[in-house]
Design a protein around this motif. Structure first.
Motif, PDB file in Angstrom:
ATOM      1  N   LEU A  12       0.827  -1.196   0.000  1.00 16.19           N
ATOM      2  CA  LEU A  12       0.000   0.000   0.000  1.00 16.19           C
ATOM      3  C   LEU A  12       0.865   1.251   0.000  1.00 16.19           C
ATOM      4  CD1 LEU A  12      -2.826  -0.976   2.530  1.00 16.19           C
ATOM      5  CD2 LEU A  12      -2.684  -1.369   0.065  1.00 16.19           C
ATOM      6  N   ALA A  13       1.994   1.199   0.669  1.00 16.05           N
ATOM      7  CA  ALA A  13       2.883   2.360   0.731  1.00 16.05           C
ATOM      8  C   ALA A  13       3.568   2.649  -0.598  1.00 16.05           C
ATOM      9  CB  ALA A  13       3.941   2.152   1.804  1.00 16.05           C
ATOM     10  N   SER A  14       3.447   1.732  -1.558  1.00 14.59           N
ATOM     11  CA  SER A  14       4.114   1.937  -2.841  1.00 14.59           C
ATOM     12  C   SER A  14       3.606   3.162  -3.575  1.00 14.59           C
ATOM     13  CB  SER A  14       3.950   0.702  -3.735  1.00 14.59           C
ATOM     14  OG  SER A  14       2.595   0.511  -4.093  1.00 14.59           O
ATOM     15  N   CYS A  15       2.414   3.657  -3.194  1.00 14.66           N
ATOM     16  CA  CYS A  15       1.895   4.858  -3.849  1.00 14.66           C
ATOM     17  C   CYS A  15       2.812   6.047  -3.626  1.00 14.66           C
ATOM     18  CB  CYS A  15       0.486   5.183  -3.357  1.00 14.66           C
ATOM     19  SG  CYS A  15       0.415   5.745  -1.644  1.00 14.66           S
ATOM     20  N   GLU A 177      -0.375 -10.369  -2.830  1.00 10.67           N
ATOM     21  CA  GLU A 177       0.292  -9.804  -1.661  1.00 10.67           C
ATOM     22  C   GLU A 177      -0.504  -8.629  -1.096  1.00 10.67           C
ATOM     23  OE1 GLU A 177       4.113  -8.892  -3.236  1.00 10.67           O
ATOM     24  OE2 GLU A 177       4.873 -10.945  -3.024  1.00 10.67           O
ATOM     25  N   THR A 178      -1.090  -7.832  -1.975  1.00 13.39           N
ATOM     26  CA  THR A 178      -1.905  -6.704  -1.531  1.00 13.39           C
ATOM     27  C   THR A 178      -3.144  -7.191  -0.794  1.00 13.39           C
ATOM     28  OG1 THR A 178      -1.126  -5.333  -3.375  1.00 13.39           O
ATOM     29  CG2 THR A 178      -3.159  -4.654  -2.293  1.00 13.39           C
ATOM     30  N   ALA A 179      -3.793  -8.232  -1.320  1.00 12.41           N
ATOM     31  CA  ALA A 179      -4.975  -8.790  -0.658  1.00 12.41           C
ATOM     32  C   ALA A 179      -4.629  -9.294   0.737  1.00 12.41           C
ATOM     33  CB  ALA A 179      -5.564  -9.922  -1.495  1.00 12.41           C
ATOM     34  N   GLU A 180      -3.481  -9.948   0.859  1.00 14.31           N
ATOM     35  CA  GLU A 180      -3.048 -10.449   2.163  1.00 14.31           C
ATOM     36  C   GLU A 180      -2.778  -9.302   3.132  1.00 14.31           C
ATOM     37  OE1 GLU A 180       0.284 -12.844   1.123  1.00 14.31           O
ATOM     38  OE2 GLU A 180      -0.938 -14.456   0.250  1.00 14.31           O
ATOM     39  N   GLU A 181      -2.194  -8.209   2.639  1.00 13.99           N
ATOM     40  CA  GLU A 181      -1.925  -7.065   3.506  1.00 13.99           C
ATOM     41  C   GLU A 181      -3.217  -6.371   3.922  1.00 13.99           C
ATOM     42  OE1 GLU A 181       0.972  -4.475   1.809  1.00 13.99           O
ATOM     43  OE2 GLU A 181       2.622  -5.829   2.284  1.00 13.99           O
ATOM     44  N   LEU A 182      -4.171  -6.273   3.012  1.00 19.18           N
ATOM     45  CA  LEU A 182      -5.467  -5.693   3.368  1.00 19.18           C
ATOM     46  C   LEU A 182      -6.146  -6.527   4.451  1.00 19.18           C
ATOM     47  CD1 LEU A 182      -6.830  -4.744  -0.179  1.00 19.18           C
ATOM     48  CD2 LEU A 182      -6.042  -3.151   1.598  1.00 19.18           C
ATOM     49  N   ALA A 183      -6.096  -7.852   4.303  1.00 17.38           N
ATOM     50  CA  ALA A 183      -6.696  -8.731   5.301  1.00 17.38           C
ATOM     51  C   ALA A 183      -6.001  -8.576   6.650  1.00 17.38           C
ATOM     52  CB  ALA A 183      -6.629 -10.183   4.825  1.00 17.38           C
ATOM     53  N   ALA A 184      -4.667  -8.481   6.632  1.00 20.11           N
ATOM     54  CA  ALA A 184      -3.928  -8.298   7.881  1.00 20.11           C
ATOM     55  C   ALA A 184      -4.275  -6.965   8.535  1.00 20.11           C
ATOM     56  CB  ALA A 184      -2.426  -8.380   7.613  1.00 20.11           C
ATOM     57  N   LEU A 185      -4.477  -5.946   7.719  1.00 14.68           N
ATOM     58  CA  LEU A 185      -4.863  -4.638   8.246  1.00 14.68           C
ATOM     59  C   LEU A 185      -6.218  -4.719   8.948  1.00 14.68           C
ATOM     60  CD1 LEU A 185      -4.280  -1.567   8.385  1.00 14.68           C
ATOM     61  CD2 LEU A 185      -5.413  -1.360   6.155  1.00 14.68           C
ATOM     62  N   LEU A 186      -7.178  -5.419   8.347  1.00  9.36           N
ATOM     63  CA  LEU A 186      -8.492  -5.571   8.963  1.00  9.36           C
ATOM     64  C   LEU A 186      -8.405  -6.353  10.272  1.00  9.36           C
ATOM     65  CD1 LEU A 186     -10.788  -6.253   5.868  1.00  9.36           C
ATOM     66  CD2 LEU A 186     -10.415  -4.119   7.090  1.00  9.36           C
ATOM     67  N   ALA A 207      -7.400  -6.851  -5.733  1.00  9.94           N
ATOM     68  CA  ALA A 207      -7.179  -7.421  -4.401  1.00  9.94           C
ATOM     69  C   ALA A 207      -8.299  -6.964  -3.475  1.00  9.94           C
ATOM     70  CB  ALA A 207      -5.831  -6.961  -3.853  1.00  9.94           C
ATOM     71  N   CYS A 208      -8.946  -7.927  -2.821  1.00 12.89           N
ATOM     72  CA  CYS A 208     -10.085  -7.615  -1.960  1.00 12.89           C
ATOM     73  C   CYS A 208      -9.914  -8.247  -0.591  1.00 12.89           C
ATOM     74  CB  CYS A 208     -11.387  -8.128  -2.571  1.00 12.89           C
ATOM     75  SG  CYS A 208     -11.726  -7.534  -4.240  1.00 12.89           S
ATOM     76  N   ALA A 209     -10.426  -7.589   0.424  1.00  8.77           N
ATOM     77  CA  ALA A 209     -10.495  -8.153   1.775  1.00  8.77           C
ATOM     78  C   ALA A 209     -11.864  -7.825   2.350  1.00  8.77           C
ATOM     79  CB  ALA A 209      -9.396  -7.596   2.662  1.00  8.77           C
ATOM     80  N   ILE A 210     -12.474  -8.819   2.977  1.00  7.63           N
ATOM     81  CA  ILE A 210     -13.830  -8.691   3.503  1.00  7.63           C
ATOM     82  C   ILE A 210     -13.814  -9.112   4.965  1.00  7.63           C
ATOM     83  CG2 ILE A 210     -16.249  -9.326   3.183  1.00  7.63           C
ATOM     84  CD1 ILE A 210     -13.824 -10.335   0.490  1.00  7.63           C
ATOM     85  N   ALA A 211     -14.534  -8.392   5.811  1.00  5.13           N
ATOM     86  CA  ALA A 211     -14.541  -8.719   7.232  1.00  5.13           C
ATOM     87  C   ALA A 211     -15.817  -8.193   7.878  1.00  5.13           C
ATOM     88  CB  ALA A 211     -13.326  -8.117   7.927  1.00  5.13           C
ATOM     89  N   ARG A 212     -16.034  -8.632   9.125  1.00  6.04           N
ATOM     90  CA  ARG A 212     -17.180  -8.161   9.906  1.00  6.04           C
ATOM     91  C   ARG A 212     -16.717  -7.639  11.260  1.00  6.04           C
ATOM     92  NH1 ARG A 212     -22.082  -8.888   7.900  1.00  6.04           N
ATOM     93  NH2 ARG A 212     -22.337 -10.391   6.203  1.00  6.04           N
ATOM     94  N   LYS A 213     -17.419  -6.643  11.733  1.00  6.43           N
ATOM     95  CA  LYS A 213     -17.215  -6.164  13.091  1.00  6.43           C
ATOM     96  C   LYS A 213     -17.841  -7.161  14.052  1.00  6.43           C
ATOM     97  CE  LYS A 213     -18.296  -2.155  16.027  1.00  6.43           C
ATOM     98  NZ  LYS A 213     -18.824  -0.768  16.009  1.00  6.43           N
ATOM     99  N   PRO A 214     -17.136  -7.558  15.092  1.00  6.44           N
ATOM    100  CA  PRO A 214     -17.702  -8.552  16.013  1.00  6.44           C
ATOM    101  C   PRO A 214     -18.932  -8.021  16.745  1.00  6.44           C
ATOM    102  CG  PRO A 214     -15.647  -7.655  16.869  1.00  6.44           C
ATOM    103  CD  PRO A 214     -15.765  -7.159  15.467  1.00  6.44           C
TER     104      PRO A 214
END
Length: 221
Positions: A12-15, A177-186, A207-214
């Motif tokens: 993500l920092a590559s921007c 790799e971006t998808a994995e980093e997005l998931a780790a961020l979530l 690259a997509c990451a999906i999550a839920r708030k507990p």
């Protein structure tokens, strides 16, 4: 851990290494920014439609978009959802999005803000879903933004992040790799049921990451 939260992940920092003209896609300003907005509106339909299948807007839902750009996804989601809000730091994009969503704004179905995603102008537990498409790579403090999105989502609310890498050397591996980093961020932001996925979109997948708030509120980290 604190250092990791304070900075964008590597992909993500590559921007930060993007040419100046490409940065207009992250914070459009002036004439070049306006042109960037029109270009996004023309070129990004396929990507948006693919990501919105993950968002899956439904009648009765309140949905937030962070980084709405020219406002086309706000318009798409508002056709189904009960209410759609958006925040974008660019006044140029705000004006374009307002024009594209004029009718929905007038009846109160859409609400658009110019502002910093690190401090969202919404109450706790305000939204059923939130999403961001090709915006996360421009966030200076991704962890802070994620915690804000966590705050404004209701328990069991869903968050979808999507980034399609645009650097010259980007490949399917970059997307993975971006998808994995997005998931780790979530995950670091307190979300649960975190999954990552790639959506085919030409040479470089989305690259997509999906999550839920507990359901049970967790203390901020």
């Amino acid at each position: 851990m604190e250092t990791q939260h304070a900075h964008a992940p590597a992909r993500l920092a590559s921007c930060a290494r993007m040419p100046e003209w490409m940065r207009h896609f992250g914070h459009p300003t002036g004439v070049l920014g306006a042109l960037a907005g029109h270009l996004m509106a023309l070129r990004n339909r396929k990507r948006s439609l693919l990501v919105l299948t993950l968002v899956d807007p439904r009648p009765g839902e309140r949905i937030l978009e962070v980084g709405f750009g020219p406002g086309l996804d706000i318009r798409r989601v508002s056709r189904t959802a009960a209410f759609v809000a958006g925040v974008d730091q660019s006044p140029v994009m705000l004006r374009q999005a307002q024009r594209r969503n004029d009718g929905a704004l007038r009846v109160g179905k859409v609400e658009l803000h110019q502002g910093d995603a690190r401090s969202l102008a919404f109450a706790d537990d305000s939204f059923d879903k939130a999403f961001s498409i090709n915006s996360a790579q421009f966030w200076p403090e991704p962890f802070v933004v994620i915690r804000e999105m966590y705050r404004v989502l209701r328990p069991q609310g869903q968050l979808v992040l999507a980034v399609q890498p645009r650097t010259i050397d980007a490949s399917s591996r970059t997307s993975q790799e971006t998808a994995e980093e997005l998931a780790a961020l979530l995950t670091s932001g307190g979300f649960q049921e975190v999954t990552s996925a790639l959506k085919p979109a030409g040479r470089v997948p989305i690259a997509c990451a999906i999550a839920r708030k507990p359901t049970l509120r967790e203390p901020a980290r």
